[in-house]
Write a protein that holds these residues in place. Structure first.
Motif, PDB file in Angstrom:
ATOM      1  N   LYS A 132       0.856  -1.184   0.000  1.00 41.26           N
ATOM      2  CA  LYS A 132       0.000   0.000   0.000  1.00 41.26           C
ATOM      3  C   LYS A 132       0.891   1.232   0.000  1.00 41.26           C
ATOM      4  O   LYS A 132       2.054   1.182   0.433  1.00 41.26           O
ATOM      5  CB  LYS A 132      -0.952   0.017   1.196  1.00 41.26           C
ATOM      6  CG  LYS A 132      -0.289   0.125   2.560  1.00 41.26           C
ATOM      7  CD  LYS A 132      -1.345   0.200   3.656  1.00 41.26           C
ATOM      8  CE  LYS A 132      -0.684   0.307   5.040  1.00 41.26           C
ATOM      9  NZ  LYS A 132      -1.701   0.453   6.118  1.00 41.26           N
TER      10      LYS A 132
ATOM     11  N   GLN B 270      -7.318   7.126  -1.517  1.00 45.89           N
ATOM     12  CA  GLN B 270      -8.604   6.469  -1.738  1.00 45.89           C
ATOM     13  C   GLN B 270      -9.526   6.753  -0.561  1.00 45.89           C
ATOM     14  O   GLN B 270      -9.204   6.417   0.581  1.00 45.89           O
ATOM     15  CB  GLN B 270      -8.417   4.954  -1.904  1.00 45.89           C
ATOM     16  CG  GLN B 270      -9.712   4.204  -2.167  1.00 45.89           C
ATOM     17  CD  GLN B 270      -9.468   2.762  -2.577  1.00 45.89           C
ATOM     18  OE1 GLN B 270      -8.986   2.494  -3.666  1.00 45.89           O
ATOM     19  NE2 GLN B 270      -9.785   1.842  -1.692  1.00 45.89           N
ATOM     20  N   GLU B 271     -10.662   7.349  -0.854  1.00 43.80           N
ATOM     21  CA  GLU B 271     -11.636   7.650   0.194  1.00 43.80           C
ATOM     22  C   GLU B 271     -12.458   6.404   0.521  1.00 43.80           C
ATOM     23  O   GLU B 271     -12.440   5.408  -0.217  1.00 43.80           O
ATOM     24  CB  GLU B 271     -12.546   8.783  -0.268  1.00 43.80           C
ATOM     25  CG  GLU B 271     -11.795  10.068  -0.611  1.00 43.80           C
ATOM     26  CD  GLU B 271     -12.709  11.154  -1.138  1.00 43.80           C
ATOM     27  OE1 GLU B 271     -13.893  11.159  -0.743  1.00 43.80           O
ATOM     28  OE2 GLU B 271     -12.261  11.986  -1.937  1.00 43.80           O
ATOM     29  N   SER B 272     -13.175   6.455   1.636  1.00 48.35           N
ATOM     30  CA  SER B 272     -13.980   5.314   2.065  1.00 48.35           C
ATOM     31  C   SER B 272     -15.022   4.936   1.022  1.00 48.35           C
ATOM     32  O   SER B 272     -15.432   3.786   0.906  1.00 48.35           O
ATOM     33  CB  SER B 272     -14.665   5.612   3.399  1.00 48.35           C
ATOM     34  OG  SER B 272     -15.469   6.788   3.291  1.00 48.35           O
TER      35      SER B 272
ATOM     36  N   TYR C 200      -6.922   7.219   4.305  1.00 49.27           N
ATOM     37  CA  TYR C 200      -6.820   7.467   2.869  1.00 49.27           C
ATOM     38  C   TYR C 200      -5.750   6.602   2.199  1.00 49.27           C
ATOM     39  O   TYR C 200      -5.408   6.832   1.039  1.00 49.27           O
ATOM     40  CB  TYR C 200      -6.492   8.940   2.605  1.00 49.27           C
ATOM     41  CG  TYR C 200      -7.602   9.902   2.965  1.00 49.27           C
ATOM     42  CD1 TYR C 200      -8.713  10.048   2.137  1.00 49.27           C
ATOM     43  CD2 TYR C 200      -7.530  10.664   4.129  1.00 49.27           C
ATOM     44  CE1 TYR C 200      -9.727  10.934   2.465  1.00 49.27           C
ATOM     45  CE2 TYR C 200      -8.544  11.548   4.469  1.00 49.27           C
ATOM     46  CZ  TYR C 200      -9.641  11.683   3.634  1.00 49.27           C
ATOM     47  OH  TYR C 200     -10.652  12.563   3.961  1.00 49.27           O
TER      48      TYR C 200
ATOM     49  N   MET D 190      -1.577   9.637  -4.420  1.00 53.10           N
ATOM     50  CA  MET D 190      -2.906   9.103  -4.690  1.00 53.10           C
ATOM     51  C   MET D 190      -3.552   8.681  -3.373  1.00 53.10           C
ATOM     52  O   MET D 190      -2.913   8.034  -2.542  1.00 53.10           O
ATOM     53  CB  MET D 190      -2.827   7.904  -5.633  1.00 53.10           C
ATOM     54  CG  MET D 190      -2.260   8.214  -7.010  1.00 53.10           C
ATOM     55  SD  MET D 190      -3.349   9.284  -7.989  1.00 53.10           S
ATOM     56  CE  MET D 190      -4.794   8.237  -8.145  1.00 53.10           C
TER      57      MET D 190
ATOM     58  N   MET E 270      -3.673   4.185   0.099  1.00 50.46           N
ATOM     59  CA  MET E 270      -3.970   3.716  -1.258  1.00 50.46           C
ATOM     60  C   MET E 270      -3.410   2.316  -1.463  1.00 50.46           C
ATOM     61  O   MET E 270      -2.208   2.091  -1.313  1.00 50.46           O
ATOM     62  CB  MET E 270      -3.333   4.683  -2.267  1.00 50.46           C
ATOM     63  CG  MET E 270      -3.558   4.328  -3.701  1.00 50.46           C
ATOM     64  SD  MET E 270      -5.246   4.706  -4.218  1.00 50.46           S
ATOM     65  CE  MET E 270      -5.206   4.091  -5.903  1.00 50.46           C
TER      66      MET E 270
ATOM     67  N   GLY F   7     -14.470   4.882  -2.042  1.00 51.53           N
ATOM     68  CA  GLY F   7     -13.783   4.274  -3.170  1.00 51.53           C
ATOM     69  C   GLY F   7     -13.268   5.277  -4.169  1.00 51.53           C
ATOM     70  O   GLY F   7     -12.518   4.926  -5.078  1.00 51.53           O
ATOM     71  N   ASN F   8     -13.699   6.542  -4.027  1.00 45.90           N
ATOM     72  CA  ASN F   8     -13.241   7.588  -4.938  1.00 45.90           C
ATOM     73  C   ASN F   8     -11.753   7.868  -4.741  1.00 45.90           C
ATOM     74  O   ASN F   8     -11.244   7.806  -3.609  1.00 45.90           O
ATOM     75  CB  ASN F   8     -14.038   8.881  -4.728  1.00 45.90           C
ATOM     76  CG  ASN F   8     -15.489   8.716  -5.143  1.00 45.90           C
ATOM     77  OD1 ASN F   8     -15.806   7.927  -6.030  1.00 45.90           O
ATOM     78  ND2 ASN F   8     -16.378   9.455  -4.490  1.00 45.90           N
ATOM     79  N   LEU F   9     -11.071   8.201  -5.822  1.00 41.50           N
ATOM     80  CA  LEU F   9      -9.646   8.474  -5.761  1.00 41.50           C
ATOM     81  C   LEU F   9      -9.392   9.974  -5.854  1.00 41.50           C
ATOM     82  O   LEU F   9     -10.069  10.684  -6.592  1.00 41.50           O
ATOM     83  CB  LEU F   9      -8.912   7.768  -6.901  1.00 41.50           C
ATOM     84  CG  LEU F   9      -9.023   6.235  -6.957  1.00 41.50           C
ATOM     85  CD1 LEU F   9      -8.229   5.697  -8.135  1.00 41.50           C
ATOM     86  CD2 LEU F   9      -8.549   5.618  -5.655  1.00 41.50           C
ATOM     87  N   THR F  10      -8.425  10.430  -5.080  1.00 47.63           N
ATOM     88  CA  THR F  10      -8.005  11.827  -5.118  1.00 47.63           C
ATOM     89  C   THR F  10      -6.522  11.874  -5.440  1.00 47.63           C
ATOM     90  O   THR F  10      -5.722  11.163  -4.823  1.00 47.63           O
ATOM     91  CB  THR F  10      -8.255  12.526  -3.765  1.00 47.63           C
ATOM     92  OG1 THR F  10      -9.646  12.516  -3.471  1.00 47.63           O
ATOM     93  CG2 THR F  10      -7.748  13.962  -3.797  1.00 47.63           C
ATOM     94  N   GLU F  11      -6.158  12.709  -6.396  1.00 45.34           N
ATOM     95  CA  GLU F  11      -4.760  12.841  -6.795  1.00 45.34           C
ATOM     96  C   GLU F  11      -4.259  14.232  -6.430  1.00 45.34           C
ATOM     97  O   GLU F  11      -4.913  15.232  -6.708  1.00 45.34           O
ATOM     98  CB  GLU F  11      -4.606  12.599  -8.298  1.00 45.34           C
ATOM     99  CG  GLU F  11      -3.180  12.766  -8.800  1.00 45.34           C
ATOM    100  CD  GLU F  11      -3.059  12.492 -10.293  1.00 45.34           C
ATOM    101  OE1 GLU F  11      -2.348  13.270 -10.987  1.00 45.34           O
ATOM    102  OE2 GLU F  11      -3.675  11.506 -10.768  1.00 45.34           O
TER     103      GLU F  11
END
Length: 299
Positions: A164, A207-209, A264, A205, A266, A211-215
């Motif tokens: 991870k 990953q929110e709870s 968060y 990168m 990843m 499932g959305n990804l934030t870069e």
């Protein structure tokens, strides 16, 4: 008759065919050009076939030569396979083991390599650390460790563990600059970024709870391009970085490095031990792969 052709003559023939030159083949075999030529001539006489078309400027395989080359290489591979099979049957692993690993995760293996050599004193480990994929797919490696998959059919992947991407900083840095409580607060901190072997800077990168990804690609205080210096910079307190957890080793458990915003984290790619396909895995390779699993917390 073919049965009278010596194995040495076949080895010489393969060397000449692959080198495209009697001189270069002789050098690779630590022999003489004359001896190399005589071995090929004797093989041709035994087969009753012409294997090469020779001119003063070129050396090319005949059609029969191409067929015999393919069969010869297969025969040599079969002999080597038998040798490896016998080696794999040994109860006591022994011999030279050549391993290629990424610098970042390899540094922790180096620190604990003495435990493997103490348990298996007859195995000599030749360990090379490199982040370059080219170094992984070239050379005669017994084991190539890589993060993710290599698209190369000449290797078989043995999964060592999952990974991870951990956002982290040293305890000393956080004591001075404070602990960020949100992704937004990261923008006011010093960032360490990693330049991958493809030349691109690896963004952060998350990953929110949901499932959305934030870069996020923050302004970098420093950009590093090898795993060892990248982790060393984090430990030294230069700033915040996103690092594969397997590269951090025991630094989090020991309190040197603190994981930030774990909610968060990843998921990363698997860590694989890649071994050449078409071979029986010798005992020395098997025990080292088990050792690697313990190093990556997957016993």
């Amino acid at each position: 008759m073919f049965q009278k052709a010596l194995l040495n003559e076949i080895v010489v023939f393969i060397a000449v065919a692959e080198c495209g030159s009697f001189t270069l083949a002789a050098e690779s075999l630590n022999s003489t050009k004359s001896g190399t030529g005589k071995a090929v001539k004797k093989l041709e006489e035994g087969l009753g076939l012409k294997l090469f078309n020779r001119t003063t400027r070129s050396l090319r395989l005949t059609e029969e030569g191409r067929i015999f080359l393919e069969a010869s290489k297969h025969a040599i591979d079969t002999i080597n396979e038998a040798k490896l099979l016998l080696e794999s049957r040994k109860d006591d692993p022994a011999g030279r083991l050549r391993v290629n690993m990424p610098i970042g995760i390899g540094r922790n293996v180096v620190n604990n390599l003495k435990y493997f050599t103490q348990e298996h004193p007859k195995v000599t480990v030749e360990l090379a650390l490199s982040d370059r994929f080219e170094d992984a797919i070239q050379g005669e490696w017994d084991i190539v460790v890589r993060i993710g998959e290599l698209e190369d059919s000449s290797f078989i992947a043995k999964k060592l563990c999952l990974s991870k991407r951990v956002l982290c900083a040293s305890a000393d840095y956080l004591a001075t600059r404070g602990i960020p409580q949100s992704l937004h607060e990261l923008r006011i901190h010093d960032a360490l970024m990693f330049r991958a072997s493809n030349g691109k800077i690896r963004p952060w990168m998350f990953q929110e709870s949901s499932g959305n990804l934030t870069e996020i690609t923050p302004n970098a205080l420093a950009i590093l391009s090898d795993g060892r210096s990248f982790v060393d910079a984090v430990i030294a307190g230069m700033g915040i970085a996103q690092v594969y957890d397997v590269a951090l080793g025991s630094t989090i458990q020991q309190g040197q490095v603190i994981e930030l915003l774990p909610e968060y984290a990843m998921p990363g790619p698997p860590i694989n031990a890649l071994i050449p396909s078409g071979r029986v895995m010798p005992a020395k390779t098997k025990v080292f792969i088990e050792f690697l699993k313990t190093q990556f917390n997957l016993a």
